[in-house]
Write an enzyme that holds these catalytic residues in place. Sequence first.
Site, PDB file in Angstrom:
ATOM      1  N   ASN A 166       0.765  -1.070  -0.010  1.00 35.92           N
ATOM      2  CA  ASN A 166       0.150  -0.121   0.092  1.00 35.92           C
ATOM      3  C   ASN A 166       0.829   1.217   0.020  1.00 35.92           C
ATOM      4  O   ASN A 166       1.722   1.529   1.031  1.00 35.92           O
ATOM      5  CB  ASN A 166      -1.014  -0.148   1.120  1.00 35.92           C
ATOM      6  CG  ASN A 166      -1.960   1.074   1.291  1.00 35.92           C
ATOM      7  OD1 ASN A 166      -1.656   2.001   0.471  1.00 35.92           O
ATOM      8  ND2 ASN A 166      -2.516   1.260   2.377  1.00 35.92           N
ATOM      9  N   ARG A 215     -10.636  17.927   6.226  1.00 37.21           N
ATOM     10  CA  ARG A 215     -11.579  18.273   5.203  1.00 37.21           C
ATOM     11  C   ARG A 215     -12.660  18.459   5.890  1.00 37.21           C
ATOM     12  O   ARG A 215     -13.253  17.840   6.857  1.00 37.21           O
ATOM     13  CB  ARG A 215     -11.677  16.794   4.302  1.00 37.21           C
ATOM     14  CG  ARG A 215     -10.382  16.425   3.520  1.00 37.21           C
ATOM     15  CD  ARG A 215     -10.577  15.187   2.910  1.00 37.21           C
ATOM     16  NE  ARG A 215      -9.314  14.385   2.978  1.00 37.21           N
ATOM     17  CZ  ARG A 215      -9.306  13.007   2.868  1.00 37.21           C
ATOM     18  NH1 ARG A 215     -10.264  12.336   2.916  1.00 37.21           N
ATOM     19  NH2 ARG A 215      -8.090  12.554   2.893  1.00 37.21           N
TER      20      ARG A 215
END
Length: 406
Positions: A7, A246
């Site tokens: 990953n 965010r």
Amino acid sequence: MLFLVINCGSSSLKFKLVETSWEQIENNTDKIVASGEVEQIGQSYSKLHLKTDGIQRSEQIEIKNHHEALEKAMQLFETATDKAIKMDELSGIGHRVVHGGELLSESLVIDQEVEDQIEECIQFAPLHNPHNLEGIRAAREHFPELPQIAAFDTGVHQTLPVKSYMYAIPWHYYEQHGIRRYGFHGLSHRYLRMRCAQLMDKSTSDIKVVTCHLGNGASLAAFDGKTVIDTSMGFTPLEGLVMGTRSGDIDPAVVTYIMSLENFSREEIDCVLNQQSGLLGLSGKTNDMRTLLKLMGQGDERAELALDVFCQRLKKYICAYYGLLNGADAIVFSGGIGSNSYEVRRRAIENLDQLGIIPDCSLNTELVVTEGRFSTPDSSTALFVIPTNEELMIARDCYRCLQATN
Ligand code: ADP
């Protein structure tokens, strides 16, 4: 079969060596043989960590790129265990790829065409797909004989019905530019649905479940069996819940208003919404939930407000998905926040007894990173904490892919 799962982020490479088979999948006994991480790739003091069979090693060395990161990680495994990871012991390499667009949904063996399509999706995920591709190329150089398999974070969300993925904007933006909702964290949501079905002794095709992956990035998915009927992230991972930095959902007019107010470019407004908002923007101090909870305990009012906004948005989504599903068999919490914070879980599902969602408060406080159920026996919706395992999902996909092609 043994798989190396990789990953790659912009400056990190995480890996796990996973042994799996039909029998192990069935009994949930797949084995994580080793795991590790290279952090701060490209800096003069990159950090390398490895865990295997009771051995833990860490090193600080200069690692220039992802190719070198993989090489050093494999070397460290060899020196720590006196055993090299030989190509003939591995059956394949699995890669987490963030964006597969509309064409790539199932996990599959990477050939030139697939690689070209992952490259095309860079336009949608410029911060992720380039690094995923670097990982694929590094692994191919390191293990040239082995199949490389891609598993997509957008993958399971390709089951979304069209009414869930269309934005109500002029049609040609979808048709010509692919602007639609894609959804992310798909590997985690799939794992949570699968594990929840196992824990409830049900088939994944029969279960209605709301999965909450709450980390720095956070999203929900509503599964009706194997179909995702809605998910909270959209065209990008900015939509939906309040996150670490965010904003999540926002009136689009606020964006254009701030742009003209500050005379901002696209990059500048992107930075405000992706890096300066969320818990950080609200609290003015931190994007980290643990720190936020501490500040709250010290009486910090903005930290308290940030937590309130975070939990209210989460609760709104949980209830919306519960409604879309016409009732859920289970709600699952995961990710760094969902697995650890009983306070966030408590607030997200408080006063929902009219919906048949009843937490057992003392069981809730006991579950920190451990898997378990925390609903009362009379709750019609089961509540679970399930620490996620995306790498395991990728290894299982690798296994299924190779079994299907052999
Ligand atoms: P990422 O999206 O980067 O993988 P993680 O899933 O690791 O994120 O989650 C990170 C978040 O989990 C941070 O906000 C962190 O503060 C929070 N977290 C970790 N441990 C705890 C805890 N014990 N209590 C509350 N929040 C926690």
